[in-house]
Design a protein around this motif. Sequence first.
Motif, PDB file in Angstrom:
ATOM      1  N   GLN A   1      -7.154   7.215  15.423  1.00 13.87           N
ATOM      2  CA  GLN A   1      -6.907   7.953  14.194  1.00 13.87           C
ATOM      3  C   GLN A   1      -6.473   6.984  13.088  1.00 13.87           C
ATOM      4  OE1 GLN A   1      -7.515  11.290  14.054  1.00 13.87           O
ATOM      5  NE2 GLN A   1      -8.191  11.080  16.172  1.00 13.87           N
ATOM      6  N   SER A   2      -6.872   7.307  11.859  1.00  9.71           N
ATOM      7  CA  SER A   2      -6.511   6.461  10.721  1.00  9.71           C
ATOM      8  C   SER A   2      -5.009   6.427  10.495  1.00  9.71           C
ATOM      9  CB  SER A   2      -7.218   6.969   9.457  1.00  9.71           C
ATOM     10  OG  SER A   2      -8.614   6.965   9.624  1.00  9.71           O
ATOM     11  N   SER A   3      -4.322   7.514  10.845  1.00 15.21           N
ATOM     12  CA  SER A   3      -2.878   7.584  10.626  1.00 15.21           C
ATOM     13  C   SER A   3      -2.100   6.635  11.529  1.00 15.21           C
ATOM     14  CB  SER A   3      -2.381   9.017  10.843  1.00 15.21           C
ATOM     15  OG  SER A   3      -2.669   9.458  12.167  1.00 15.21           O
ATOM     16  N   TRP A   4      -2.755   6.046  12.527  1.00 16.96           N
ATOM     17  CA  TRP A   4      -2.068   5.120  13.416  1.00 16.96           C
ATOM     18  C   TRP A   4      -1.843   3.759  12.771  1.00 16.96           C
ATOM     19  CZ3 TRP A   4      -5.352   6.092  18.476  1.00 16.96           C
ATOM     20  CH2 TRP A   4      -5.170   7.429  18.873  1.00 16.96           C
ATOM     21  N   VAL A   5      -2.422   3.519  11.616  1.00 17.03           N
ATOM     22  CA  VAL A   5      -2.255   2.255  10.896  1.00 17.03           C
ATOM     23  C   VAL A   5      -1.570   2.548   9.569  1.00 17.03           C
ATOM     24  CG1 VAL A   5      -3.395   0.253   9.893  1.00 17.03           C
ATOM     25  CG2 VAL A   5      -4.323   1.296  11.965  1.00 17.03           C
ATOM     26  N   GLN A   6      -0.383   1.992   9.375  1.00 15.76           N
ATOM     27  CA  GLN A   6       0.361   2.173   8.134  1.00 15.76           C
ATOM     28  C   GLN A   6       0.544   0.824   7.460  1.00 15.76           C
ATOM     29  OE1 GLN A   6       3.984   4.370   8.633  1.00 15.76           O
ATOM     30  NE2 GLN A   6       2.979   6.133   9.564  1.00 15.76           N
ATOM     31  N   MET A   7       0.336   0.806   6.156  1.00 11.48           N
ATOM     32  CA  MET A   7       0.375  -0.447   5.405  1.00 11.48           C
ATOM     33  C   MET A   7       1.237  -0.281   4.161  1.00 11.48           C
ATOM     34  SD  MET A   7      -2.826  -2.600   3.791  1.00 11.48           S
ATOM     35  CE  MET A   7      -3.428  -3.015   5.434  1.00 11.48           C
ATOM     36  N   SER A   8       2.030  -1.283   3.852  1.00  9.99           N
ATOM     37  CA  SER A   8       2.827  -1.293   2.629  1.00  9.99           C
ATOM     38  C   SER A   8       2.705  -2.666   1.989  1.00  9.99           C
ATOM     39  CB  SER A   8       4.291  -0.969   2.922  1.00  9.99           C
ATOM     40  OG  SER A   8       4.871  -1.980   3.726  1.00  9.99           O
ATOM     41  N   ILE A   9       2.640  -2.686   0.653  1.00 13.53           N
ATOM     42  CA  ILE A   9       2.491  -3.924  -0.108  1.00 13.53           C
ATOM     43  C   ILE A   9       3.605  -3.999  -1.146  1.00 13.53           C
ATOM     44  CG2 ILE A   9       1.011  -5.245  -1.670  1.00 13.53           C
ATOM     45  CD1 ILE A   9      -1.398  -4.047  -0.368  1.00 13.53           C
ATOM     46  N   GLU A  10       4.278  -5.127  -1.185  1.00 13.68           N
ATOM     47  CA  GLU A  10       5.313  -5.379  -2.190  1.00 13.68           C
ATOM     48  C   GLU A  10       4.865  -6.537  -3.077  1.00 13.68           C
ATOM     49  OE1 GLU A  10       9.236  -5.862  -0.749  1.00 13.68           O
ATOM     50  OE2 GLU A  10       9.171  -4.108   0.580  1.00 13.68           O
ATOM     51  N   ILE A  11       4.817  -6.276  -4.394  1.00 11.55           N
ATOM     52  CA  ILE A  11       4.418  -7.272  -5.373  1.00 11.55           C
ATOM     53  C   ILE A  11       5.543  -7.414  -6.391  1.00 11.55           C
ATOM     54  CG2 ILE A  11       2.707  -7.901  -7.124  1.00 11.55           C
ATOM     55  CD1 ILE A  11       0.662  -6.270  -5.644  1.00 11.55           C
ATOM     56  N   PRO A  12       6.009  -8.614  -6.662  1.00 11.65           N
ATOM     57  CA  PRO A  12       7.089  -8.788  -7.640  1.00 11.65           C
ATOM     58  C   PRO A  12       6.717  -8.184  -8.999  1.00 11.65           C
ATOM     59  CG  PRO A  12       6.714 -10.825  -6.432  1.00 11.65           C
ATOM     60  CD  PRO A  12       5.618  -9.894  -6.040  1.00 11.65           C
ATOM     61  N   GLY A  13       7.640  -7.399  -9.546  1.00 13.38           N
ATOM     62  CA  GLY A  13       7.408  -6.784 -10.844  1.00 13.38           C
ATOM     63  C   GLY A  13       6.763  -5.426 -10.787  1.00 13.38           C
ATOM     64  N   PHE A  14       6.413  -4.938  -9.588  1.00 12.32           N
ATOM     65  CA  PHE A  14       5.762  -3.646  -9.435  1.00 12.32           C
ATOM     66  C   PHE A  14       6.598  -2.758  -8.522  1.00 12.32           C
ATOM     67  CE2 PHE A  14       2.351  -6.404 -10.732  1.00 12.32           C
ATOM     68  CZ  PHE A  14       1.517  -5.600 -11.498  1.00 12.32           C
ATOM     69  N   ARG A  15       6.644  -1.493  -8.849  1.00  7.00           N
ATOM     70  CA  ARG A  15       7.245  -0.520  -7.947  1.00  7.00           C
ATOM     71  C   ARG A  15       6.270  -0.178  -6.830  1.00  7.00           C
ATOM     72  NH1 ARG A  15      10.249   4.186 -10.834  1.00  7.00           N
ATOM     73  NH2 ARG A  15       8.685   5.287  -9.621  1.00  7.00           N
ATOM     74  N   ASP A  16       6.792   0.421  -5.767  1.00  5.62           N
ATOM     75  CA  ASP A  16       5.930   0.766  -4.636  1.00  5.62           C
ATOM     76  C   ASP A  16       4.871   1.793  -5.004  1.00  5.62           C
ATOM     77  OD1 ASP A  16       7.376  -0.968  -3.102  1.00  5.62           O
ATOM     78  OD2 ASP A  16       8.637   0.575  -2.184  1.00  5.62           O
ATOM     79  N   ASP A  17       5.175   2.662  -5.996  1.00  9.20           N
ATOM     80  CA  ASP A  17       4.220   3.698  -6.370  1.00  9.20           C
ATOM     81  C   ASP A  17       3.413   3.340  -7.609  1.00  9.20           C
ATOM     82  OD1 ASP A  17       6.347   3.789  -8.075  1.00  9.20           O
ATOM     83  OD2 ASP A  17       6.613   5.967  -8.027  1.00  9.20           O
ATOM     84  N   ASP A  18       3.465   2.082  -8.061  1.00  5.96           N
ATOM     85  CA  ASP A  18       2.617   1.657  -9.165  1.00  5.96           C
ATOM     86  C   ASP A  18       1.156   1.615  -8.729  1.00  5.96           C
ATOM     87  OD1 ASP A  18       4.580   1.458 -11.038  1.00  5.96           O
ATOM     88  OD2 ASP A  18       4.961  -0.672 -10.746  1.00  5.96           O
ATOM     89  N   ALA A  19       0.281   1.633  -9.709  1.00  2.00           N
ATOM     90  CA  ALA A  19      -1.152   1.752  -9.411  1.00  2.00           C
ATOM     91  C   ALA A  19      -1.681   0.562  -8.628  1.00  2.00           C
ATOM     92  CB  ALA A  19      -1.934   1.926 -10.715  1.00  2.00           C
ATOM     93  N   LEU A  20      -1.275  -0.666  -8.989  1.00  2.00           N
ATOM     94  CA  LEU A  20      -1.835  -1.850  -8.339  1.00  2.00           C
ATOM     95  C   LEU A  20      -1.492  -1.921  -6.858  1.00  2.00           C
ATOM     96  CD1 LEU A  20      -3.452  -4.458  -8.565  1.00  2.00           C
ATOM     97  CD2 LEU A  20      -1.365  -5.624  -9.261  1.00  2.00           C
ATOM     98  N   PRO A  21      -0.213  -1.819  -6.434  1.00  2.00           N
ATOM     99  CA  PRO A  21       0.057  -1.865  -4.988  1.00  2.00           C
ATOM    100  C   PRO A  21      -0.595  -0.721  -4.224  1.00  2.00           C
ATOM    101  CG  PRO A  21       2.079  -2.213  -6.241  1.00  2.00           C
ATOM    102  CD  PRO A  21       1.041  -1.768  -7.213  1.00  2.00           C
TER     103      PRO A  21
END
Length: 393
Positions: free
Chosen positions: A122-142
């Motif tokens: 299942q796709s839900s078995w893979v979770q990914m998070s990206i942190e970029i300096p200067g961006f919030r977690d819910d910003d468009a780029l991350p």
Amino acid sequence: MAPPQQTSASQTPLISPAELSYLYTSLSLPEGPIRPDGRSPTQFRPLTAETSIVPGANGSARIGFADGTEAIVGVKAEIERTLATDALDLRQLQELEQQYDGGGGEDSGAGEGSTAGVIGGQSSWVQMSIEIPGFRDDDALPVFLSEMMRESLVGASVAGTANDGENNNKLVGGLKGRLVINRRWHWRLYIDILLLSPPQSYPLPLLSLTTHLALLSTRLPKLKSQGEEDPFFEDDWNLAEYLYPRGEHNNLRNQARPPVTLLVISADKNVIFDPTREEIAVADFVLAVSIGREIDETAGGGTNANLKLLSIRTIDPPSRLTQHGIPDSENAATMGVATTDIPERTDEEVAGVWKPRRGGVSRGVISHMIKVVLERGGVGDEVMEGLERVDVT
């Protein structure tokens, strides 16, 4: 204190229109592009790479580009019970088992673990998070980068199981299928990506290459239980098995490998890989191409793992945005209706001054971009082989 620099593909670097015009002319030369840093069209920026740098993680990697941009990726795995809503119902499972066993049903003599290759993950078995300096977690780029990379990871389905000659069924195919333990249990992967410094260019290739290396170095405890038993594992970590088994470098085509997303741009009819921020600013077209190696047992021999196209995404460069001074009658955003409140400015051609190209690119250019990535011995093969030679021990 000034706010952190926000970098994305849709932002024009602070260089003059004359410099942009000179750059585009150099990249679109009929005899081949001349890049500002002297690289060839298919040459990537120099980088340093290392793996297994995060203690306690199942897999990790770090890649640093020559411009000083670095990324670290850590992969953590935990065992989880498969919910009834995620698993196949009994009727579907029986049909797939019969198909896998050649129609022999229960008397076909298949091994206890053979159905693990039939049940898709299942796709839900893979979770990914990206942190970029200067961006919030819910910003468009991350968010966009995370979904684009996750799409190639979970988009490929498992092909089945292959026998290694020792009566052991080994799982082949996409990442989701590799997470299946049996009908009731599976692995869940947490992929955490950290960009250590504000990106000097669009960070997608850097994040993708680092994630690829982290998945190559990911190891899972060796399973001792069999069939549908509750899973229990070997205590000795030295016996842990790679999520993507290692092999000889010259036998890469017989090995499934995680996906890699490459960034490709076009300037007139020229195709350029791994573009810098300035090159993206004058690009006619920007394409993110995700490729991977998956063993296709239906191809005849069962050992062919040539490159496969997993997904393609277009990315809007600055030239696709409405520039300052464009008359409303020529602006697609206003549907060609001119406003009467603000007088329109004429946008005449001026020699030596950058003016973005209007309209799209031909299908032939897009087809050529994908062909250069996928062809045997092409850029995709070179990238995969280069990453394969990084020591993951």
